[in-house]
Scaffold this active site. Structure first.
Site: not given
Length: 379
Positions: A22, A77, A104, A126, A152, A161, A275, A278, A310
């Site tokens: 996930y 999330g 989130s 959301y 968002t 997904r 996102h 995603r 990163r």
């Protein structure tokens, strides 16, 4: 753990395959996810030497708050499935190290608990599909004590997904042989995260999608909770602006036109984001639209960004193109999975050290000295 990459490798061993899938997964062919990383290789630094940088600072002031570094923790999330009380671990680590964190909406801990424990945390919403429920949610966020609201806007419909499904993750989360086996071979996660949560707090619920408590994570009604957003428009955002008194940030912008609209309706800042790859596979990396958006909105308007960061060098490349703040997601989630709050603190320290070291080698004392001149486009 010597870099943020190391946490991902360790988290893969620590987490059940569906939970890791996930976090790591994206949409369809992972093209957007891959581009989020590939874009950084298209820029090389142009360094300056023999510039006294002994008195340097990576601090950033945003919405009247001074932060120790130009990066923060992106909203993620169900972080409480990665580690015990995950949202609190992330927020506490951010507060303790002086960087912003965004909680989130799809979290499993009530927003009031996080706002009380970690004042200064931002909240990401959301939007429900109708104005009355939107108003009720905004009012709840205000009552909880959050100062900055992030909305968002790039999920009008659930993404494809399929990578999550292939690893055994679904919403609702369904117990099955794969999850059971993963639990057996990863007893530390079962004991320290899953059973500890179940015994102390009961079955996790989606706590913050609406003004009222949402469905349990294993409930068949979860899908309904995430539907009906394709009717939302800029009029809903304008209504939120009239209702919300604090800083308002719109997240999920990928075009100059939408960035202008966000500014014109009164948003205090935008976060460029696809996102984390995603949603729409093939969507442009936010880094590809960063400079055009900054040029369109001007240097004083806060343009923030997430997606694929990163390294400290990644952060500095975004700052050179005009970003005010960079938000990092998956690596801090992995760090929490490995070692809770201490893991996140260590990950933040690693990134802070990279930013500091690279500033010295670039010959700058503060982020404002960076600019496009510090970068060379390789291709």
């Amino acid at each position: 753990m010597l870099s943020l990459h190391d946490f991902e490798h360790a988290a893969r061993r620590r987490l059940p395959r569906p939970i890791f899938g996930y976090i790591a997964g994206a949409a369809e062919e992972n093209a957007a996810l891959a581009d989020n990383r590939a874009v950084f290789d298209e820029y090389a630094f142009v360094t300056r030497v023999l510039r006294d940088v002994s008195k340097r600072s990576q601090a950033v002031t945003l919405f009247g708050e001074r932060y120790a570094s130009p990066f923060g923790i992106a909203p993620m999330g169900i972080a409480a499935l990665s580690t015990y009380r995950g949202d609190l671990a992330l927020a506490r680590a951010a507060q303790g190290t002086g960087v912003p964190a965004i909680m989130s909406a799809t979290s499993l801990i009530p927003m009031e608990d996080v706002a009380r424990a970690c004042p200064g945390t931002w909240f990401q919403a959301y939007l429900p599909g109708d104005q009355a429920r939107i108003d009720a949610l905004v009012d709840r966020v205000a009552r909880a004590g959050f100062r900055t609201l992030v909305v968002t806007v790039d999920i009008p419909i659930s993404a494809n997904r399929e990578n999550n499904v292939r690893t055994g993750f679904s919403t609702p989360l369904r117990p099955g042989p794969r999850l059971a086996w993963d639990g057996m071979v990863r007893p530390r996660w079962v004991l320290q995260t899953f059973l500890r949560t179940l015994l102390r707090h009961g079955m996790p619920h989606f706590e913050n999608s609406f003004a009222t408590r949402g469905a349990p994570i294993m409930s068949s009604t979860v899908l309904r909770d995430f539907s009906a957003r394709d009717n939302l428009s800029w009029e809903h955002m304008a209504a939120i602006r009239r209702r919300w008194k604090g800083p308002l940030v719109i997240k999920g912008i990928l075009s100059v036109e939408d960035a202008r609209i966000a500014r014109d309706i009164g948003a205090d800042g935008v976060i460029l984001s696809n996102h984390g790859g995603r949603q729409l596979d093939g969507a442009a990396s936010p880094m590809r639209v960063l400079r055009p958006v900054v040029d369109a909105l001007g240097p004083d308007y806060p343009v923030m960004i997430d997606g694929g960061f990163r390294r400290g060098s990644d952060v500095l490349k975004a700052l050179a193109l005009g970003a005010r703040m960079v938000f990092v997601g998956r690596p801090f989630n992995y760090a929490a999975a490995v070692a809770g709050e201490a893991g996140v603190r260590h990950a933040i320290a690693l990134l802070q050290a990279e930013v500091d070291r690279n500033m010295v080698m670039l010959g700058v004392k503060e982020w404002a000295e960076l600019g496009p001149k510090a970068l060379l486009r390789k291709r």
